[in-house]
Design an enzyme around this catalytic site. Structure first.
Site, PDB file in Angstrom:
ATOM      1  N   HIS A 125      -0.204  -0.183  -9.575  1.00  0.00           N
ATOM      2  CA  HIS A 125      -0.984  -1.039  -8.830  1.00  0.00           C
ATOM      3  C   HIS A 125      -1.330  -2.121  -9.474  1.00  0.00           C
ATOM      4  O   HIS A 125      -2.699  -2.538  -9.263  1.00  0.00           O
ATOM      5  CB  HIS A 125      -1.958  -0.323  -7.923  1.00  0.00           C
ATOM      6  CG  HIS A 125      -2.259  -1.003  -6.727  1.00  0.00           C
ATOM      7  ND1 HIS A 125      -2.646  -0.203  -5.597  1.00  0.00           N
ATOM      8  CD2 HIS A 125      -2.276  -2.126  -6.284  1.00  0.00           C
ATOM      9  CE1 HIS A 125      -2.596  -1.118  -4.744  1.00  0.00           C
ATOM     10  NE2 HIS A 125      -2.559  -2.270  -4.898  1.00  0.00           N
ATOM     11  N   ARG A 174       1.048  -1.105   0.087  1.00  0.00           N
ATOM     12  CA  ARG A 174      -0.083   0.065  -0.114  1.00  0.00           C
ATOM     13  C   ARG A 174       0.867   0.976  -0.102  1.00  0.00           C
ATOM     14  O   ARG A 174       1.836   1.280   0.915  1.00  0.00           O
ATOM     15  CB  ARG A 174      -0.727   0.000   1.260  1.00  0.00           C
ATOM     16  CG  ARG A 174      -2.190  -1.003   1.067  1.00  0.00           C
ATOM     17  CD  ARG A 174      -3.030  -0.535   0.094  1.00  0.00           C
ATOM     18  NE  ARG A 174      -4.201  -1.549   0.079  1.00  0.00           N
ATOM     19  CZ  ARG A 174      -4.368  -2.513  -0.712  1.00  0.00           C
ATOM     20  NH1 ARG A 174      -3.534  -2.774  -1.567  1.00  0.00           N
ATOM     21  NH2 ARG A 174      -5.521  -3.495  -1.026  1.00  0.00           N
ATOM     22  N   GLU A 209      -4.335   7.101  -5.423  1.00  0.00           N
ATOM     23  CA  GLU A 209      -4.494   6.362  -6.684  1.00  0.00           C
ATOM     24  C   GLU A 209      -5.817   6.668  -7.270  1.00  0.00           C
ATOM     25  O   GLU A 209      -6.778   6.737  -6.519  1.00  0.00           O
ATOM     26  CB  GLU A 209      -4.227   4.872  -6.330  1.00  0.00           C
ATOM     27  CG  GLU A 209      -3.109   4.391  -5.785  1.00  0.00           C
ATOM     28  CD  GLU A 209      -2.871   2.959  -5.693  1.00  0.00           C
ATOM     29  OE1 GLU A 209      -3.843   2.290  -5.793  1.00  0.00           O
ATOM     30  OE2 GLU A 209      -1.863   2.673  -5.476  1.00  0.00           O
TER      31      GLU A 209
END
Length: 306
Positions: A280, A232, A261
């Site tokens: 990601h 994360r 994000e």
């Protein structure tokens, strides 16, 4: 004829193998990039018994809008986008698809580590521009060096096996890990910062470990350390990492997750040659997509059937 109970998916799709498990339910999709408000509206409209969380956050407002809600099931392993305290207060179970994307994320972490150690991206760009840097470039050999893993769950341990196979010494910190394999040495964080030639993050984001890698902890690391994050973004103080990269304290960083994000553009990391970026997608493979969908559906059904 009574309507089927509803599964709400906070995304635009779910693997066919997962949908096949949900034939007794109506499946409602929230779309590609749902907002929290979108999810609240859909909960009010459909009163789902279960939510499968792919994108966006699920908070107390969504839970209150769905009085029939029994379970919130994460399409993946990280549950930080779900308000677990609010769920517990309302008797709603929260489940994660632990290990469903372990191979995918561990492979991405290894790819980013190798990209940093071997200057894969920079050399590729130089070659495409017509350069031949054989006489001037030296890569970093990972065999014999120490990799420090923060988090020794399914993903961390999978990555540890890969690092061990490459001849790296593997040390790790995880207060919850039990019965570690012989090739992983358990250490405290201070030892991990001090002894690691590369550090890879594989832990969930919590209130206690936000900005775990910051100016102070990076300063305690070896000069020239490599940082990899497929967990994360909130685990890293991004401004401090950029400063450490530019000062040479950090040799390179391979990052698959970010504090905000999608990543804002422009971003301070953009154009920084020693930071390798991916959006990601560590857990986004065709195999993991199926595994996570099936696990999320099964986890929810297990609660509903209990």
């Amino acid at each position: 004829m009574s309507r089927k109970p509803v599964f709400l998916v906070t995304g635009a799709d779910l693997a066919p193998q997962a949908l096949a498990l949900l034939t007794d339910y109506e499946v409602v999709f929230a779309g590609k990039t749902p907002t929290e408000d979108d999810i609240v509206t859909l909960c009010r409209q459909h009163d789902p018994v279960a939510i499968i969380v792919r994108y966006s956050k699920v908070g107390a407002a969504a839970m209150d809008a769905a009085p029939s809600l029994k379970v919130i099931s994460k399409h993946g392993s990280g549950t930080d986008t779900i308000d677990k305290a609010a769920a517990a207060q309302r008797g709603i179970q929260v489940k994660a698809a632990v290990g469903a994307n372990a191979a995918a994320v561990a492979e991405q972490a290894l790819a980013l580590l190798l990209a940093c150690a071997k200057s894969v991206v920079q050399l590729n760009e130089r070659m495409h521009a017509g350069h031949w840097d054989k006489a001037t470039h030296k890569s970093l050999e990972l065999a014999g060096r120490t990799i420090g893993l923060v988090g020794l769950g399914a993903i961390g341990l999978r990555f540890a096996r890969m690092a061990d196979a490459m001849g790296m010494r593997v040390i790790g910190f995880d207060p919850y890990a039990k019965e570690l394999p012989a090739h992983v040495q358990s250490v405290d964080l201070e030892t991990l910062w001090r002894e690691s030639d590369a550090i890879s993050l594989h832990c969930p984001l919590t209130a206690d470990n936000a900005r775990l890698l910051n100016a102070q902890t990076l300063a305690r690391c070896k000069q020239g350390v490599i940082v990899v994050n497929t967990a994360r973004g909130g685990l890293i103080d991004e401004a401090a990492l950029l400063e450490a990269i530019r000062s040479g304290q950090v040799r390179g960083a391979g990052l698959d997750s970010f504090a905000v994000e999608p990543m804002t553009a422009p971003h301070p990391f953009h154009g920084e040659p020693r930071i390798t970026l991916s959006p990601h997608i560590g857990g986004v493979t065709s195999d993991a997509y199926v595994n996570m969908g099936v696990a999320a559906a099964k986890n929810a059904l297990a609660v509903l059937g209990a």
